[in-house]
Design an enzyme around this catalytic site. Sequence first.
Site, PDB file in Angstrom:
ATOM      1  CG  ASN A 210       1.640   0.084  -6.830  1.00 62.53           C
ATOM      2  OD1 ASN A 210       0.545  -0.111  -7.339  1.00 62.53           O
ATOM      3  ND2 ASN A 210       2.141   0.869  -6.183  1.00 62.53           N
ATOM      4  CG  ASP A 279       8.397  -0.121  -1.193  1.00 59.95           C
ATOM      5  OD1 ASP A 279       7.651  -0.053   0.088  1.00 59.95           O
ATOM      6  OD2 ASP A 279       7.680  -1.449  -1.379  1.00 59.95           O
ATOM      7  CE  LYS A 289       7.864  14.849 -22.042  1.00 59.10           C
ATOM      8  NZ  LYS A 289       7.189  14.283 -23.741  1.00 59.10           N
ATOM      9  CG  PHE A 323      -3.819  -4.312   3.567  1.00 56.52           C
ATOM     10  CD1 PHE A 323      -4.074  -3.205   4.869  1.00 56.52           C
ATOM     11  CD2 PHE A 323      -5.014  -4.810   3.428  1.00 56.52           C
ATOM     12  CE1 PHE A 323      -5.772  -3.627   5.030  1.00 56.52           C
ATOM     13  CE2 PHE A 323      -6.465  -5.462   3.937  1.00 56.52           C
ATOM     14  CZ  PHE A 323      -6.102  -4.398   4.818  1.00 56.52           C
ATOM     15  CE  LYS A 337       5.905  -6.783   4.385  1.00 60.88           C
ATOM     16  NZ  LYS A 337       5.352  -7.260   3.076  1.00 60.88           N
TER      17      LYS A 337
HETATM   18  O1  C5P Z   1       7.148  -3.579   3.579  1.00 59.07           O
HETATM   19  P1  C5P Z   1       5.461  -2.846   2.909  1.00 59.07           P
HETATM   20  O2  C5P Z   1       5.686  -2.416   1.317  1.00 59.07           O
HETATM   21  O3  C5P Z   1       4.667  -4.728   2.076  1.00 59.07           O
HETATM   22  O4  C5P Z   1       4.210  -2.986   3.706  1.00 59.07           O
HETATM   23  C1  C5P Z   1       2.988  -3.108   3.476  1.00 59.07           C
HETATM   24  C2  C5P Z   1       2.076  -2.362   4.213  1.00 59.07           C
HETATM   25  O5  C5P Z   1       2.421  -1.357   5.291  1.00 59.07           O
HETATM   26  C3  C5P Z   1       0.617  -1.837   4.013  1.00 59.07           C
HETATM   27  O6  C5P Z   1      -0.096  -1.269   4.454  1.00 59.07           O
HETATM   28  C4  C5P Z   1       1.087   0.026   3.403  1.00 59.07           C
HETATM   29  O7  C5P Z   1       0.222   0.580   2.874  1.00 59.07           O
HETATM   30  C5  C5P Z   1       2.808  -0.002   3.647  1.00 59.07           C
HETATM   31  N1  C5P Z   1       3.642   0.887   3.625  1.00 59.07           N
HETATM   32  C6  C5P Z   1       3.718   2.197   4.028  1.00 59.07           C
HETATM   33  N2  C5P Z   1       4.725   2.992   3.469  1.00 59.07           N
HETATM   34  C7  C5P Z   1       5.540   1.991   2.814  1.00 59.07           C
HETATM   35  C8  C5P Z   1       5.449   0.857   2.168  1.00 59.07           C
HETATM   36  C9  C5P Z   1       4.024   0.404   2.662  1.00 59.07           C
HETATM   37  O8  C5P Z   1       3.199   2.856   4.886  1.00 59.07           O
HETATM   38  N3  C5P Z   1       6.613   2.804   2.054  1.00 59.07           N
END
Ligand code: C5P
Length: 398
Positions: A210, A279, A289, A323, A337
């Site tokens: 990302n 995610d 590759k 965050f 969240k």
């Molecule tokens: O669910 P979302 O990605 O919006 O949540 C953001 C928070 O959760 C951030 O603090 C991010 O570092 C953490 N996070 C995590 N593991 C993931 C996705 C997000 O620890 N797989």
Amino acid sequence: MLLDKTNVVLGVTGSISAYKAAYLTRQLQKKGAQVQVVMTAAATEFITPLTFNTLSNRNVYTGMFEGDNAGTRHIDLGKWADVILVAPATANIIAKVARGIADDLLSAILLAFAERKIMFAPAMNVNMYNNPVTRENIEYLKGIGYYFVEPDSGELACGDEGAGRLPEISTITEHLHRYLHSGKLLNGKRVVITAGPTREFLDQVRYISNRSSGKMGYALANEAAKEGASVTLISGPTTLKPPSGVETINVESAQEMQQELRQHANKIDYLFMAAAVEDIAPAQQDSKKLKKEFINDNLSIKVNPDIVQDFRDKDQEVCIIGFSLEMEKGLKRSKEKMRQKGLDYIVWNDPEQEGAGFEVDTNEVVLIAKNEETYKFQKAPKRKIAEQIINRVVMHNE
Ligand code: C5P
């Protein structure tokens, strides 16, 4: 408590917002401070000394010559104080200090202790604030080391709009705290910060990732180190220079980040989870590759584990700041969240705001605490936002 053993002389002057100094007195006491209120004659027209006397459990001084030991009171009180906070500060008291006038108790204390430990939180009508004479007085005092908390802008008691509102009490106490403890807010604390994106490899060269630049996390790491913490930065791939005085561990995937983070369970005081953990990841990874002809339209994807939630399961004590980047219903979704992931605070970014979110150098965020108190930080460089987040979290948490 954060203001334990801190002696505050609170100077209250004649502004319509003088009543807010009563809340301020309570807040300072809640944080452990001893508060000695000194009121100008004009302030007593807006709020009575009895209010402050009851709240502070101390005699309130309103005049230069009343009671015992009046001859040296302006010196004695100033010596007793760790900080002399004038809130609200009118244009008049600022002008007196700028010109060395000492015709009542408060101005005499201020003259005797100069810039060494004096903070002003101005509040007045916008025209009085913008009057070139007031501006010059403020600039002059700032120039010789006096500390000013900027007033808020908005609708004023007189109906005018503009700068001149007394800032939120939490903002004043935050400034006071920073003023007193700057450079040692996190002394002796162990802090882990995650930053940047993660890369989820499909094969040796291709990955899902990302746009996170890592700037917010790096700014937090710099700031936490400056405040005396022992800092570990677990960083996804970025182009940023590792902050000095910080142990930086470079990782690529969410899984690697999770493994590094787990090493710190039950060993740290704060976790700032600023990384944009990807995610999703390809369901399968190839170490070489992949040839084009082996990649079909239906690439299978898996959902990554939630790293921060996993960490909370392993460590119930650590204070975690997450965050969230959300647009629609961002505040509500961020709160959800926070609960779901077991966070103590969440910093909500709305990337639709100009100058906020990924890649840019500035940010504009809302910090939400578990008890749902919210603090909005105006658009500012990420370094400044990091400073505010750390200051507010430490202030709120300890
Ligand atoms: O669910 P979302 O990605 O919006 O949540 C953001 C928070 O959760 C951030 O603090 C991010 O570092 C953490 N996070 C995590 N593991 C993931 C996705 C997000 O620890 N797989």
